[in-house]
Design an enzyme around this catalytic site. Structure first.
Site, PDB file in Angstrom:
ATOM      1  N   HIS A  12       0.642  -1.244  -0.276  1.00  0.00           N
ATOM      2  CA  HIS A  12      -0.066   0.241   0.183  1.00  0.00           C
ATOM      3  C   HIS A  12       1.171   1.689   0.539  1.00  0.00           C
ATOM      4  O   HIS A  12       0.968   2.409   0.910  1.00  0.00           O
ATOM      5  CB  HIS A  12      -0.875  -0.135   1.174  1.00  0.00           C
ATOM      6  CG  HIS A  12      -0.391   0.442   2.555  1.00  0.00           C
ATOM      7  ND1 HIS A  12      -1.177  -0.559   3.168  1.00  0.00           N
ATOM      8  CD2 HIS A  12       0.801   0.349   2.843  1.00  0.00           C
ATOM      9  CE1 HIS A  12      -0.432  -0.685   4.976  1.00  0.00           C
ATOM     10  NE2 HIS A  12       0.302   0.129   4.343  1.00  0.00           N
ATOM     11  N   HIS A 193      11.035  -3.709   3.295  1.00  0.00           N
ATOM     12  CA  HIS A 193      11.168  -2.140   3.450  1.00  0.00           C
ATOM     13  C   HIS A 193      11.393  -1.260   4.449  1.00  0.00           C
ATOM     14  O   HIS A 193      11.562  -1.741   5.796  1.00  0.00           O
ATOM     15  CB  HIS A 193      10.543  -1.177   2.973  1.00  0.00           C
ATOM     16  CG  HIS A 193       9.128  -1.927   2.835  1.00  0.00           C
ATOM     17  ND1 HIS A 193       7.936  -2.081   3.408  1.00  0.00           N
ATOM     18  CD2 HIS A 193       8.526   0.168   3.930  1.00  0.00           C
ATOM     19  CE1 HIS A 193       7.131  -1.391   4.227  1.00  0.00           C
ATOM     20  NE2 HIS A 193       7.152  -0.339   4.134  1.00  0.00           N
ATOM     21  N   GLU A 240       5.083  -5.676   8.537  1.00  0.00           N
ATOM     22  CA  GLU A 240       3.562  -4.966   7.604  1.00  0.00           C
ATOM     23  C   GLU A 240       3.217  -6.247   7.125  1.00  0.00           C
ATOM     24  O   GLU A 240       1.725  -6.504   6.662  1.00  0.00           O
ATOM     25  CB  GLU A 240       3.739  -3.631   7.118  1.00  0.00           C
ATOM     26  CG  GLU A 240       3.512  -2.602   7.345  1.00  0.00           C
ATOM     27  CD  GLU A 240       3.379  -1.346   6.372  1.00  0.00           C
ATOM     28  OE1 GLU A 240       3.951  -0.056   6.813  1.00  0.00           O
ATOM     29  OE2 GLU A 240       3.303  -1.370   5.353  1.00  0.00           O
TER      30      GLU A 240
END
Length: 298
Positions: A12, A193, A240
């Protein structure tokens, strides 16, 4: 009864919302990223889900350090796009499904998940970017959405095992709802990330693709990945991906992949996208799946 017919996983990245809003989604940089969602956008036109349970994390838009719910479910009628510092995105408001949301909330609490129930909140890129990637720029989103926020910003986040178990409980809740509804569940965020420190810009393609592999079939090894492995292998924001495990847990024992997309780079991360169907082991339950398992890795 209501049933969960498919699961979608997707990054996202906020920059994708900017690219779409500014009409740059087909330029040289963003074109290969958005092209990986073309198959899904066409497929969604045939699937027409009535409701999407969208697993995402809030980025200090609805929640801040004053309140940090581990799991929060939106039971409201409507959710506006949050102003994340540069104005709200020019996208439609998100329409909720309060009846199903309250039913799921009650079922989860009785199933011993301590849910935070939210009736009013704005939703940020964690929720609106996935809708853009699946539906483009409609005048109104073509599905109702139940937001389910997971804390993956402030320590301690929930374990992968707890997220997977939450997905299993969501499936039980949906299947106990009397109305005939076509429900999808989306897990968003990731992939590897890190946004700060000496490892800023870290991308681990090998680990990302092993994670994508593990979401397909009947294995459940992913639910046992410890927090330290996410931190070591995927950077501080790679945690995430536990939100993808909520989606996977809701699909039952076995899944099959219909579409897969992986691309580097997008901003300072990788794009991962997967479309899954619950698989009861009896072969295809629909004739129009058109499975496309090509991966893109620029």
């Amino acid at each position: 009864m209501a049933r969960i017919t498919a699961g979608i996983a997707t990054s996202h990245v906020p920059l994708l919302g900017v690219a779409s809003d500014q009409g740059k989604d087909r330029d040289a940089y963003f074109g290969p990223i958005f092209a990986g969602y073309d198959w899904t956008r066409a497929w969604q036109q045939a699937e027409k889900p009535d409701v999407v349970i969208l697993i995402y994390n809030d980025h200090a838009s609805a929640f801040d350090m004053k309140i940090i719910p581990t799991f929060a479910i939106g039971c409201g009628e409507r959710y506006a796009s949050a102003d994340e510092g540069w104005g709200a995105r020019p996208v439609p408001d998100v329409e909720g499904h309060p009846d199903l949301a309250w039913h799921i909330a009650q079922s989860l609490v009785l199933d011993e998940f301590d849910m935070t129930i939210i009736n009013e909140m704005d939703v940020d890129h964690g929720l609106t970017v996935p809708l853009t990637m699946m539906y483009g720029k409609p005048a109104a989103w073509p599905t109702k959405v139940i937001p389910l926020a997971v804390n993956v910003v402030t320590y301690p986040p929930p374990s992968g095992n707890r997220c997977w178990a939450l997905g299993e409980a969501i499936r039980r809740a949906v299947e106990s709802y009397g109305e005939d509804l076509n429900v999808q569940i989306w897990g968003t965020g990731g992939m590897s990330h890190q946004l700060q420190g000496p490892r800023a810009g870290l991308i681990n393609r090998e680990w990302d693709n092993r994670f994508l592999d593990g979401l397909t079939g009947e294995g459940d090894d992913l639910r046992r990945i410890p927090h330290l492995e996410y931190l070591r292998e995927t950077g501080s924001e790679g945690i995430e991906m536990v939100m993808w495990l909520v989606m996977r847990g809701a699909l039952g024992k076995r899944t099959r992949a219909l579409h897969r997309h992986y691309h580097v780079p997008c901003s300072n991360t990788a794009i991962g996208h997967l479309v899954l169907r619950p698989d009861n082991g009896e072969g295809l339950d629909m004739t129009d799946d058109g499975a496309d398992l090509a991966t893109a890795a620029a």
